[in-house]
Design a protein around this motif. Sequence first.
Motif, PDB file in Angstrom:
ATOM      1  N   LYS A 299       2.028  -7.071 -15.077  1.00  0.00           N
ATOM      2  CA  LYS A 299       1.494  -6.147 -14.079  1.00  0.00           C
ATOM      3  C   LYS A 299       2.697  -5.285 -13.537  1.00  0.00           C
ATOM      4  O   LYS A 299       3.772  -5.966 -12.918  1.00  0.00           O
ATOM      5  CB  LYS A 299       0.814  -6.642 -12.941  1.00  0.00           C
TER       6      LYS A 299
ATOM      7  N   LYS B  92      -5.161  -1.391 -11.670  1.00  0.00           N
ATOM      8  CA  LYS B  92      -4.842  -2.157 -10.704  1.00  0.00           C
ATOM      9  C   LYS B  92      -3.298  -2.827 -11.067  1.00  0.00           C
ATOM     10  O   LYS B  92      -2.981  -3.215 -12.043  1.00  0.00           O
ATOM     11  CB  LYS B  92      -5.686  -3.611 -11.180  1.00  0.00           C
ATOM     12  N   PHE B  93      -2.489  -2.539  -9.959  1.00  0.00           N
ATOM     13  CA  PHE B  93      -1.237  -2.788  -9.880  1.00  0.00           C
ATOM     14  C   PHE B  93      -0.739  -4.131  -9.265  1.00  0.00           C
ATOM     15  O   PHE B  93      -1.792  -4.779  -8.743  1.00  0.00           O
ATOM     16  CB  PHE B  93      -0.295  -1.463  -9.261  1.00  0.00           C
ATOM     17  N   LYS B  94       0.491  -4.518  -9.165  1.00  0.00           N
ATOM     18  CA  LYS B  94       0.856  -5.748  -8.623  1.00  0.00           C
ATOM     19  C   LYS B  94       0.089  -5.679  -6.897  1.00  0.00           C
ATOM     20  O   LYS B  94      -0.285  -6.635  -6.437  1.00  0.00           O
ATOM     21  CB  LYS B  94       2.104  -5.980  -8.277  1.00  0.00           C
TER      22      LYS B  94
END
Length: 251
Positions: A134, A211-213
């Motif tokens: 990610k 959805k990112f970190k």
Amino acid sequence: MNYIKRFLQNNFELNLVYRNVFNSKPMLIDHIAHRTFAEDKVATNYLKNFSGYFLKNDKYNFQKHNATAEWLDFGGNKFDNSYYNNLKLQTNKIYGTPRVFISTYCGVYNDENLKNSNIDLDLVNYHIKNKNEKISYDLYKNIKSYNQYLAWTLVFRNKINHIGFEVDDIQDILQKVSNILPINNPEYPIQVSEDGNLLQFSTASALYPFKFKEGNYEIPKNFIEFVQRKNNREGFSEKNANIVFDSTNGR
């Protein structure tokens, strides 16, 4: 076929165009477009899975985006083949067999957009090589400010970037689409090839959560293009595509 299946799922903009521009009549597909990295095998997958596709001896260079492109054509009956028959199982809104336009990013160390930036090129290259890792939203935003083409490809790699529909009167379609969706390059929306036979415009990319970190953030995902071909014009245009690529700048 999974590529287009994923594109069609919950695509609000496509459904809106289908109902309000084409009056719920099937739309003729002109092409689908992917953005890839050198190690991706999108063209190979098409050639392996669908007989009739072949690679055209036709290459394009997009220095602005640090990318090159090639495309696949279909040599058989475009309304009776394995691709089209599978497409009919997915939707009744689209018909025909698309050309496949595949652009490929040329690498961070060759990217003039990034040379004077504060971006960690090794980190970006790590994410290119490790697609399941990610990426952070901050890194994405920073990359996007220098090369939005690369930013899009890092998070959505291999997926369909946009779908193009063939139309008879692009001015009329532009007027109808602009009433329901924002348009890319709105001051001069219709791009015309050097020979005058290929006319194109596109919507501005819709925003969808990714959805990112750090969590979910809405970012530009995909868009819709409209194409009018005159005098049996085939292929694509570097001039036109350079502007169409900017559709993923977002609204």
